[in-house]
Write a protein that holds these residues in place. Structure first.
Motif, PDB file in Angstrom:
ATOM      1  N   UNK A 122       0.842  -1.205   0.000  1.00  0.00           N
ATOM      2  CA  UNK A 122       0.000   0.000   0.000  1.00  0.00           C
ATOM      3  C   UNK A 122       0.870   1.244   0.000  1.00  0.00           C
ATOM      4  N   UNK A 123       0.279   2.341  -0.504  1.00  0.00           N
ATOM      5  CA  UNK A 123       0.979   3.620  -0.567  1.00  0.00           C
ATOM      6  C   UNK A 123       0.021   4.767  -0.273  1.00  0.00           C
ATOM      7  N   UNK A 124       0.596   5.882   0.097  1.00  0.00           N
ATOM      8  CA  UNK A 124      -0.099   7.164   0.090  1.00  0.00           C
ATOM      9  C   UNK A 124       0.970   8.239  -0.069  1.00  0.00           C
ATOM     10  N   UNK A 125       0.633   9.280  -0.814  1.00  0.00           N
ATOM     11  CA  UNK A 125       1.552  10.392  -0.985  1.00  0.00           C
ATOM     12  C   UNK A 125       0.954  11.657  -0.386  1.00  0.00           C
ATOM     13  N   UNK A 181      -2.654  12.013  -2.053  1.00  0.00           N
ATOM     14  CA  UNK A 181      -2.726  11.420  -3.382  1.00  0.00           C
ATOM     15  C   UNK A 181      -2.296   9.956  -3.335  1.00  0.00           C
ATOM     16  N   UNK A 182      -2.834   9.191  -4.233  1.00  0.00           N
ATOM     17  CA  UNK A 182      -2.459   7.785  -4.446  1.00  0.00           C
ATOM     18  C   UNK A 182      -2.495   6.945  -3.168  1.00  0.00           C
ATOM     19  N   UNK A 183      -3.634   7.048  -2.457  1.00  0.00           N
ATOM     20  CA  UNK A 183      -3.884   6.075  -1.390  1.00  0.00           C
ATOM     21  C   UNK A 183      -4.260   4.791  -2.102  1.00  0.00           C
ATOM     22  N   UNK A 193      -5.284   1.209   4.974  1.00  0.00           N
ATOM     23  CA  UNK A 193      -5.588   2.543   4.443  1.00  0.00           C
ATOM     24  C   UNK A 193      -5.820   3.529   5.585  1.00  0.00           C
ATOM     25  N   UNK A 194      -6.548   3.096   6.593  1.00  0.00           N
ATOM     26  CA  UNK A 194      -6.829   3.955   7.760  1.00  0.00           C
ATOM     27  C   UNK A 194      -5.523   4.353   8.451  1.00  0.00           C
ATOM     28  N   UNK A 207     -16.291   6.717   2.270  1.00  0.00           N
ATOM     29  CA  UNK A 207     -16.726   6.358   3.621  1.00  0.00           C
ATOM     30  C   UNK A 207     -15.551   6.358   4.592  1.00  0.00           C
ATOM     31  N   UNK A 208     -14.392   5.883   4.133  1.00  0.00           N
ATOM     32  CA  UNK A 208     -13.194   5.924   4.969  1.00  0.00           C
ATOM     33  C   UNK A 208     -12.853   7.357   5.322  1.00  0.00           C
ATOM     34  N   UNK A 209     -12.792   8.216   4.320  1.00  0.00           N
ATOM     35  CA  UNK A 209     -12.416   9.612   4.563  1.00  0.00           C
ATOM     36  C   UNK A 209     -13.403  10.294   5.507  1.00  0.00           C
ATOM     37  N   UNK A 210     -14.686  10.079   5.292  1.00  0.00           N
ATOM     38  CA  UNK A 210     -15.690  10.683   6.174  1.00  0.00           C
ATOM     39  C   UNK A 210     -15.516  10.192   7.616  1.00  0.00           C
ATOM     40  N   UNK A 211     -15.205   8.898   7.779  1.00  0.00           N
ATOM     41  CA  UNK A 211     -15.016   8.351   9.129  1.00  0.00           C
ATOM     42  C   UNK A 211     -13.771   8.920   9.806  1.00  0.00           C
ATOM     43  N   UNK A 212     -12.848   9.468   9.006  1.00  0.00           N
ATOM     44  CA  UNK A 212     -11.629  10.067   9.539  1.00  0.00           C
ATOM     45  C   UNK A 212     -11.763  11.582   9.736  1.00  0.00           C
TER      46      UNK A 212
END
Length: 172
Positions: A73-76, A92-94, A106-107, A137-142
């Motif tokens: 997995x990645x995130x920038x 970007x790029x989660x 991801x979380x 949904x993930x982003x909203x939960x965060x």
């Protein structure tokens, strides 16, 4: 066990195949991450090569998750370098390879990205995601909020023109 790491350019270049595997796996599963042909591995590899130059220049940060020492997995974090935007960062790029999903990766990557953004003294994060994707949904939960949507924004792997949802999160 999942291990998380910030990669510099040299480290990332040595993992180019693994980064491309994650991206290709996500595109093959239908992710809207800028690519529409999951078989076009050379274009995905070129994306990573071009993107990684920014790691040394300080305009981005690459976080990865490893499972059994392999990147899954990645995130920038993209640092806005314009004078009027130095208070914000873009996510970007989660990407989480389909074989590694549903484990909280991801979380955790998003929490680590937020920590990096806070440490850099930034007070706003922004991102966009395909409207209706489970990622919303993930982003909203965060604690992310929806700013709006842009219809017909990106072509999907099936050829449809999908809307994107623009989101933001203010940091204390």
């Amino acid at each position: 066990m999942i291990e998380y790491q910030v990669l510099n350019r040299q480290q990332a270049l040595s993992e180019l195949d693994a980064l491309t595997d994650v991206l290709q796996g996500c595109v093959s599963a239908g992710a809207s991450v800028g690519f529409i042909d999951p078989a076009d591995r050379p274009v995905m590899r070129n994306f990573w090569q071009d993107t990684l130059a920014g790691l040394d220049q300080g305009d981005r940060l690459l976080l990865v998750a490893r499972q059994e020492q392999r990147i899954v997995a990645t995130v920038m974090v993209l640092w806005n370098m314009m004078p009027n935007g130095r208070h914000r960062a873009e996510i970007s790029k989660l990407l989480v390879h389909p074989a590694a999903r549903r484990q909280g990766i991801a979380r955790q990557l998003m929490a680590l990205a937020e920590q990096q953004v806070k440490q850099a003294g930034r007070s706003l994060m922004v991102l966009d995601t395909r409207s209706g994707d489970i990622a919303s949904l993930l982003y909203l939960s965060l604690g992310w909020e929806i700013a709006g949507a842009i219809p017909y924004y990106a072509q999907s792997t099936e050829g449809a023109l999908d809307a994107t949802t623009v989101m933001y999160k203010r940091l204390a």
